[in-house]
Design an enzyme around this catalytic site. Structure first.
Site, PDB file in Angstrom:
ATOM      1  N   HIS A 100       0.819  -1.078   0.047  1.00  0.00           N
ATOM      2  CA  HIS A 100      -0.002  -0.037  -0.029  1.00  0.00           C
ATOM      3  C   HIS A 100       0.999   1.239   0.027  1.00  0.00           C
ATOM      4  O   HIS A 100       1.731   1.295   1.239  1.00  0.00           O
ATOM      5  CB  HIS A 100      -0.991   0.027   1.317  1.00  0.00           C
ATOM      6  N   HIS A 102       3.384   4.106   0.233  1.00  0.00           N
ATOM      7  CA  HIS A 102       3.718   4.902   1.506  1.00  0.00           C
ATOM      8  C   HIS A 102       4.899   5.650   1.210  1.00  0.00           C
ATOM      9  O   HIS A 102       5.602   5.155   0.880  1.00  0.00           O
ATOM     10  CB  HIS A 102       3.720   4.125   2.868  1.00  0.00           C
TER      11      HIS A 102
HETATM   12 ZN    ZN Z   1      -4.337  -0.766   1.668  1.00  0.00          ZN
END
Ligand code: ZN
Length: 144
Positions: A100, A102
């Protein structure tokens, strides 16, 4: 990775614990649970995006804006901070470990032991012709 099996989505949904520092409609920032140095933060999009290519460009811009703001805040806070690294690993080969997107905001100080490791060929500068060829290839890819 689906939203239901993503730790950062769980944090964004309030279903997993995190030490939140900042939140708005687009992004969320919290303390990294395995900090390089104290004050190490992550800025993530509220909506799941595995890689940069999956991320809305406006949210990507917001990610960096908030990263800049947090870098200033970390400098003004009590944590040891002589400099800041903003670091985003896109893809496993680049060092991405949580899938995800970042942005790391990492407070740095002399002698903290963190840094990049360069390959042996790094010391040999490429010729301009070689740089121009690569630049032409990237320009062509931009037009796609
Ligand atoms: Zn996620």
């Amino acid at each position: 990775m689906t939203a239901t099996s993503c730790t950062f989505c769980d944090i964004a949904a309030g279903k997993a614990p995190a030490s939140i520092v900042y939140t708005d409609d687009g992004v969320l920032a919290f303390m990294d649970i395995q900090p390089v140095n104290p004050g190490h933060l992550l800025v993530v999009p509220q909506i799941h995006a595995t890689h940069l290519a999956d991320l809305d460009e406006e949210i990507g811009g917001r990610l960096f804006q908030v990263g800049m703001k947090l870098a200033q805040a970390v400098r003004r806070s009590s944590v040891r901070c002589e400099g800041v690294d903003l670091f985003l690993a896109d893809g496993e080969a680049a060092g991405q470990e949580v899938f995800h997107v970042h942005l790391h905001v990492i407070p740095r100080f002399r002698g903290d032991g963190f840094g990049f490791r360069f390959p042996p060929h790094y010391q040999r500068l490429p010729e301009r012709r070689s740089l121009d060829e690569v630049a032409a290839g990237v320009r062509r890819a931009l037009e796609r």
